[in-house]
Design a protein around this motif. Structure first.
Motif, PDB file in Angstrom:
ATOM      1  N   UNK A  88       3.315  -2.817  -1.735  1.00 36.04           N
ATOM      2  CA  UNK A  88       3.645  -3.478  -3.005  1.00 36.04           C
ATOM      3  C   UNK A  88       4.566  -2.585  -3.852  1.00 36.04           C
ATOM      4  N   UNK A  89       4.354  -1.275  -3.785  1.00 33.82           N
ATOM      5  CA  UNK A  89       5.204  -0.340  -4.540  1.00 33.82           C
ATOM      6  C   UNK A  89       6.635  -0.390  -4.004  1.00 33.82           C
ATOM      7  N   UNK A  90       6.777  -0.424  -2.671  1.00 35.82           N
ATOM      8  CA  UNK A  90       8.119  -0.594  -2.082  1.00 35.82           C
ATOM      9  C   UNK A  90       8.731  -1.927  -2.534  1.00 35.82           C
ATOM     10  N   UNK A  91       7.913  -2.971  -2.536  1.00 41.68           N
ATOM     11  CA  UNK A  91       8.396  -4.309  -2.918  1.00 41.68           C
ATOM     12  C   UNK A  91       8.927  -4.308  -4.355  1.00 41.68           C
ATOM     13  N   UNK A  92       8.152  -3.747  -5.264  1.00 48.10           N
ATOM     14  CA  UNK A  92       8.529  -3.745  -6.687  1.00 48.10           C
ATOM     15  C   UNK A  92       9.761  -2.872  -6.922  1.00 48.10           C
ATOM     16  N   UNK A  93       9.902  -1.813  -6.110  1.00 48.94           N
ATOM     17  CA  UNK A  93      11.054  -0.914  -6.297  1.00 48.94           C
ATOM     18  C   UNK A  93      12.251  -1.341  -5.429  1.00 48.94           C
ATOM     19  N   UNK A  94      12.143  -2.513  -4.773  1.00 52.67           N
ATOM     20  CA  UNK A  94      13.308  -3.106  -4.107  1.00 52.67           C
ATOM     21  C   UNK A  94      13.570  -2.672  -2.682  1.00 52.67           C
ATOM     22  N   UNK A  95      12.625  -1.956  -2.062  1.00 55.52           N
ATOM     23  CA  UNK A  95      12.812  -1.562  -0.658  1.00 55.52           C
ATOM     24  C   UNK A  95      12.050  -2.564   0.224  1.00 55.52           C
ATOM     25  N   UNK A  96      12.700  -3.711   0.494  1.00 59.07           N
ATOM     26  CA  UNK A  96      11.988  -4.840   1.102  1.00 59.07           C
ATOM     27  C   UNK A  96      11.641  -4.610   2.571  1.00 59.07           C
ATOM     28  N   UNK A  97      12.490  -3.869   3.292  1.00 58.26           N
ATOM     29  CA  UNK A  97      12.187  -3.648   4.719  1.00 58.26           C
ATOM     30  C   UNK A  97      10.963  -2.743   4.879  1.00 58.26           C
ATOM     31  N   UNK A  98      10.866  -1.699   4.053  1.00 57.20           N
ATOM     32  CA  UNK A  98       9.678  -0.836   4.101  1.00 57.20           C
ATOM     33  C   UNK A  98       8.442  -1.576   3.585  1.00 57.20           C
ATOM     34  N   UNK A  99       8.634  -2.379   2.541  1.00 58.38           N
ATOM     35  CA  UNK A  99       7.523  -3.179   2.013  1.00 58.38           C
ATOM     36  C   UNK A  99       6.973  -4.076   3.111  1.00 58.38           C
ATOM     37  N   UNK A 100       7.866  -4.759   3.829  1.00 55.02           N
ATOM     38  CA  UNK A 100       7.441  -5.670   4.904  1.00 55.02           C
ATOM     39  C   UNK A 100       6.677  -4.908   5.977  1.00 55.02           C
ATOM     40  N   UNK A 101       7.149  -3.718   6.299  1.00 53.91           N
ATOM     41  CA  UNK A 101       6.485  -2.914   7.345  1.00 53.91           C
ATOM     42  C   UNK A 101       5.033  -2.631   6.976  1.00 53.91           C
ATOM     43  N   UNK A 102       4.789  -2.324   5.711  1.00 52.85           N
ATOM     44  CA  UNK A 102       3.416  -2.011   5.291  1.00 52.85           C
ATOM     45  C   UNK A 102       2.581  -3.268   5.071  1.00 52.85           C
ATOM     46  N   UNK A 103       3.194  -4.339   4.572  1.00 53.14           N
ATOM     47  CA  UNK A 103       2.433  -5.588   4.429  1.00 53.14           C
ATOM     48  C   UNK A 103       1.956  -6.093   5.798  1.00 53.14           C
ATOM     49  N   UNK A 104       2.800  -5.922   6.812  1.00 58.54           N
ATOM     50  CA  UNK A 104       2.423  -6.364   8.167  1.00 58.54           C
ATOM     51  C   UNK A 104       1.146  -5.682   8.651  1.00 58.54           C
ATOM     52  N   UNK A 105       0.943  -4.452   8.227  1.00 59.23           N
ATOM     53  CA  UNK A 105      -0.241  -3.701   8.667  1.00 59.23           C
ATOM     54  C   UNK A 105      -1.538  -4.233   8.051  1.00 59.23           C
ATOM     55  N   UNK A 106      -1.412  -5.053   7.008  1.00 55.47           N
ATOM     56  CA  UNK A 106      -2.573  -5.485   6.223  1.00 55.47           C
ATOM     57  C   UNK A 106      -3.036  -6.891   6.603  1.00 55.47           C
ATOM     58  N   UNK A 107      -2.209  -7.601   7.403  1.00 54.18           N
ATOM     59  CA  UNK A 107      -2.433  -9.037   7.588  1.00 54.18           C
ATOM     60  C   UNK A 107      -3.498  -9.388   8.630  1.00 54.18           C
ATOM     61  N   UNK A 108      -4.111  -8.417   9.274  1.00 52.78           N
ATOM     62  CA  UNK A 108      -5.067  -8.711  10.358  1.00 52.78           C
ATOM     63  C   UNK A 108      -6.261  -9.562   9.951  1.00 52.78           C
ATOM     64  N   UNK A 109      -7.215  -9.003   9.219  1.00 52.98           N
ATOM     65  CA  UNK A 109      -8.420  -9.767   8.867  1.00 52.98           C
ATOM     66  C   UNK A 109      -8.087 -10.930   7.924  1.00 52.98           C
ATOM     67  N   UNK A 110      -8.933 -11.946   7.922  1.00 53.32           N
ATOM     68  CA  UNK A 110      -8.694 -13.095   7.040  1.00 53.32           C
ATOM     69  C   UNK A 110      -9.434 -12.875   5.724  1.00 53.32           C
ATOM     70  N   UNK A 111      -8.779 -12.183   4.800  1.00 53.72           N
ATOM     71  CA  UNK A 111      -9.404 -11.909   3.499  1.00 53.72           C
ATOM     72  C   UNK A 111      -8.342 -11.969   2.406  1.00 53.72           C
ATOM     73  N   UNK A 112      -8.757 -11.719   1.174  1.00 55.07           N
ATOM     74  CA  UNK A 112      -7.845 -11.825   0.030  1.00 55.07           C
ATOM     75  C   UNK A 112      -6.653 -10.881   0.169  1.00 55.07           C
ATOM     76  N   UNK A 113      -6.921  -9.671   0.646  1.00 56.74           N
ATOM     77  CA  UNK A 113      -5.847  -8.687   0.796  1.00 56.74           C
ATOM     78  C   UNK A 113      -4.791  -9.200   1.773  1.00 56.74           C
ATOM     79  N   UNK A 114      -5.242  -9.816   2.865  1.00 56.68           N
ATOM     80  CA  UNK A 114      -4.314 -10.376   3.850  1.00 56.68           C
ATOM     81  C   UNK A 114      -3.498 -11.513   3.235  1.00 56.68           C
ATOM     82  N   UNK A 115      -4.148 -12.338   2.410  1.00 52.53           N
ATOM     83  CA  UNK A 115      -3.437 -13.448   1.782  1.00 52.53           C
ATOM     84  C   UNK A 115      -2.303 -12.936   0.892  1.00 52.53           C
ATOM     85  N   UNK A 116      -2.607 -11.925   0.083  1.00 53.35           N
ATOM     86  CA  UNK A 116      -1.560 -11.330  -0.757  1.00 53.35           C
ATOM     87  C   UNK A 116      -0.465 -10.705   0.102  1.00 53.35           C
TER      88      UNK A 116
END
Length: 230
Positions: free
Chosen positions: A116-144
């Protein structure tokens, strides 16, 4: 005596009695036997109590003299304190360092915060890389994570990936505002992307109108449907 005072302070800390633990550790911080360890607990307690400005004041001087493990933990607390006070550019270097410190085991929450910090500071490729790591389980964090992953892909003009990420965010039932926005974004993208726009986009828009009959975006959704049907 000092050892029993430290024992009582630690006991309070372990039980989550933070105000009492803070008082005890503060009284120990002048004791030569505990002046190395007490400030470290004091910073942790400030963080646990949401006193982020205190962490920002007190953590930096401790990092230089801390063991590697403690220095890594202090960087995490400092980075997250900057994060929670909305100072993302100052948060970024500390959050990055925590991810790469030897012996640390960053969890999904750590990866989301950095993403999210990468996202807010405009580094979208790095942001995507870290968001991808969070999407496994089906929970609120994954939804965000799915939702912001979709936003990252949009910023990078990867519309197919964005449409898929928004649909994944919609499928998770936790945050209703995120679900609504994700479904609307998916419908828009389905219309833009499809060679047969009628099918996928209409399906999404009808699902949207059915799921959110009171939405302020309904006029926009009906206009979309009208355009597609022309």
């Amino acid at each position: 005596s000092s050892p029993s005072a430290y024992y009582l302070a630690h006991l309070d800390y372990a039980k989550g009695n933070y105000p009492s633990a803070l008082q005890r550790f503060e009284s120990l911080s002048g004791d030569p036997n505990f002046k190395g360890i007490a400030p470290y607990y004091i910073v942790q307690i400030h963080f646990m109590q949401g006193e982020y400005e205190a962490v920002i004041q007190e953590a930096p001087p401790l990092i230089a003299n801390a063991t590697d493990k403690r220095a890594a933990e202090l960087k995490k607390l400092l980075g997250e304190s900057y994060f929670y006070t909305g100072n993302y550019s100052k948060a970024l270097p500390f959050l990055e360092q925590y991810q790469t410190e030897p012996g640390t085991r960053p969890g999904r929450h750590d990866q989301y915060v950095l993403g999210y910090t990468y996202y807010v500071t405009g580094n979208y490729s790095e942001a995507a890389r870290f968001f991808q790591k969070v999407t496994g389980p089906q929970d609120t964090l994954a939804q965000y994570a799915w939702y912001y992953l979709g936003s990252c892909y949009l910023e990078e003009d990867k519309k197919k990936f964005a449409a898929n990420a928004f649909m994944q965010a919609y499928k998770l039932p936790f945050d209703q505002d995120i679900r609504e926005d994700a479904l609307f974004n998916h419908a828009q993208l389905a219309f833009e992307l499809s060679y047969d726009p009628y099918n996928e986009a209409v399906k999404s828009l009808r699902a949207y109108l059915k799921a959110y009959p009171e939405s302020s975006r309904n006029d926009e959704a009906y206009n979309f449907l009208f355009k597609i049907s022309m």
